[in-house]
Design an enzyme around this catalytic site. Structure first.
Site, short mmCIF file in Angstrom:
data_model
loop_
_atom_site.label_atom_id
_atom_site.label_comp_id
_atom_site.label_asym_id
_atom_site.label_seq_id
_atom_site.Cartn_x
_atom_site.Cartn_y
_atom_site.Cartn_z
N LYS A 11 4.91 -0.89 1.81
CA LYS A 11 3.80 -1.59 2.46
C LYS A 11 4.17 -1.91 3.89
O LYS A 11 5.34 -2.00 4.26
CB LYS A 11 3.43 -2.87 1.69
CG LYS A 11 4.55 -3.92 1.58
CD LYS A 11 4.72 -4.83 2.76
CE LYS A 11 5.85 -5.83 2.58
NZ LYS A 11 6.23 -6.53 3.83
N ASP A 138 5.59 -10.18 -3.31
CA ASP A 138 5.07 -8.88 -2.88
C ASP A 138 4.85 -7.92 -4.04
O ASP A 138 4.27 -6.84 -3.84
CB ASP A 138 6.04 -8.23 -1.89
CG ASP A 138 6.03 -8.88 -0.52
OD1 ASP A 138 5.12 -9.67 -0.25
OD2 ASP A 138 6.96 -8.61 0.27
#
EC number: 2.7.1.148
Length: 298
Positions: A11, A138
């Protein structure tokens, strides 16, 4: 089933707005995640006991014990279902280690989905996301992929529309940065100051939805970047080299030290990568596109 392999993306945080430290030590975030086409692959197979191996760039820095998020994912899922976590987990790394691109979180999400598939548990996406949130801030986005706004400490996700593909170059630094250390430096830099509540940027969300790379580049922001630069001043030269090489915008990815460069096209991304490689300011570069799918059984 002899084994299951799951591909899981890295990401980039195109907005990371950070609030002040909470009593529990975490920070409230407005965290706009974008999954990119740089992947780890996590393979699980039946074994006599839980074991982990790892290959790829930075593999020597990956823990091979129960502190690894992939191992913790297997243990958590097994505990929830009352079964033995007897699997061998093999991680093939392409996401930079300790680089601010959620490589460890990706491995945790990949192992969770792989074990769920191997054991035939049939957990829903919502059930897996709940377990991901237990594993780390996350990890839910690593499972979901695409684009999302993460609130709370980043684990509460709202999917976001993306109007087109975006082209990125990621410059890997020599060595990692500890996420807790970067947040600690953020707190030190803001000591005694009022830190505003984090809010998502409307111009950034509009640019993302429109697929407008130039507007997105103008709106990129990472509140942790000053802290990362304070701990690793050499990153400023990498950011400058990418901008000089034609990037629309540059920022530290998450807690760093990987730096991210938005380009206007695939051709421009190749030129930015070439300029960074020639600059001697980074260890390696990766060209990627976004959005990318979340954890996927191969």
């Amino acid at each position: 089933m002899s084994g299951v392999t799951v591909r899981v993306p890295a990401k980039v945080n195109i907005q990371l707005a950070v609030g002040g430290a909470r009593p529990d030590g975490f920070h409230d975030l407005a965290n706009v995640f974008l999954a990119v086409s740089l992947y780890d692959e996590v393979t699980v197979r039946p074994a006599e006991r839980l074991t982990i191996t790892c290959e790829g760039a930075g593999a020597a820095k990956v823990p091979l014990d129960e502190s690894n998020l992939a191992a913790r994912a297997a243990l958590l899922l097994a505990e929830r279902h009352g079964i033995a976590p007897d699997v061998h987990i093999h991680i093939a790394k392409a996401i930079p280690v300790a680089g601010g691109m959620a490589g460890g979180s990706a491995d945790g999400a990949g192992a969770l989905l792989a074990c769920d598939t191997l054991w035939g548990l049939g957990s829903s996406q919502a059930q897996l996301l709940e377990l991901c949130a237990v594993l780390g801030s996350d990890v839910p986005f690593s499972l979901a992929g695409g684009a999302a706004l993460g609130t709370g400490r980043g684990e509460r996700l709202t999917p976001l529309p993306v109007g087109g593909d975006f082209h990125w170059v990621f410059a890997v630094a020599d060595g990692g940065l500890s996420t807790p250390a970067v947040y600690g430096e953020f707190d030190r830099l803001h000591a005694g100051a009022r830190v505003p509540a984090p809010r998502a940027s409307e111009p950034l969300l509009d640019a993302l939805g429109a697929g407008d790379a130039a507007a997105l580049g103008a709106a990129l922001v990472n509140d942790l970047q000053p802290a990362a630069l304070s701990l690793r001043p050499s990153l400023a030269a990498t950011l400058d080299a990418g901008l000089a090489g034609g990037a629309l915008a540059a920022l530290v990815s998450g807690s760093g030290p990987t730096t991210a460069f938005l380009a206007k096209s695939a051709e421009a991304a190749a030129e930015v990568a070439g300029a960074l490689d020639a600059s001697g300011t980074c260890l390696a570069t990766h060209v990627a596109t976004s959005p990318a799918p979340g954890a996927t059984v191969l």
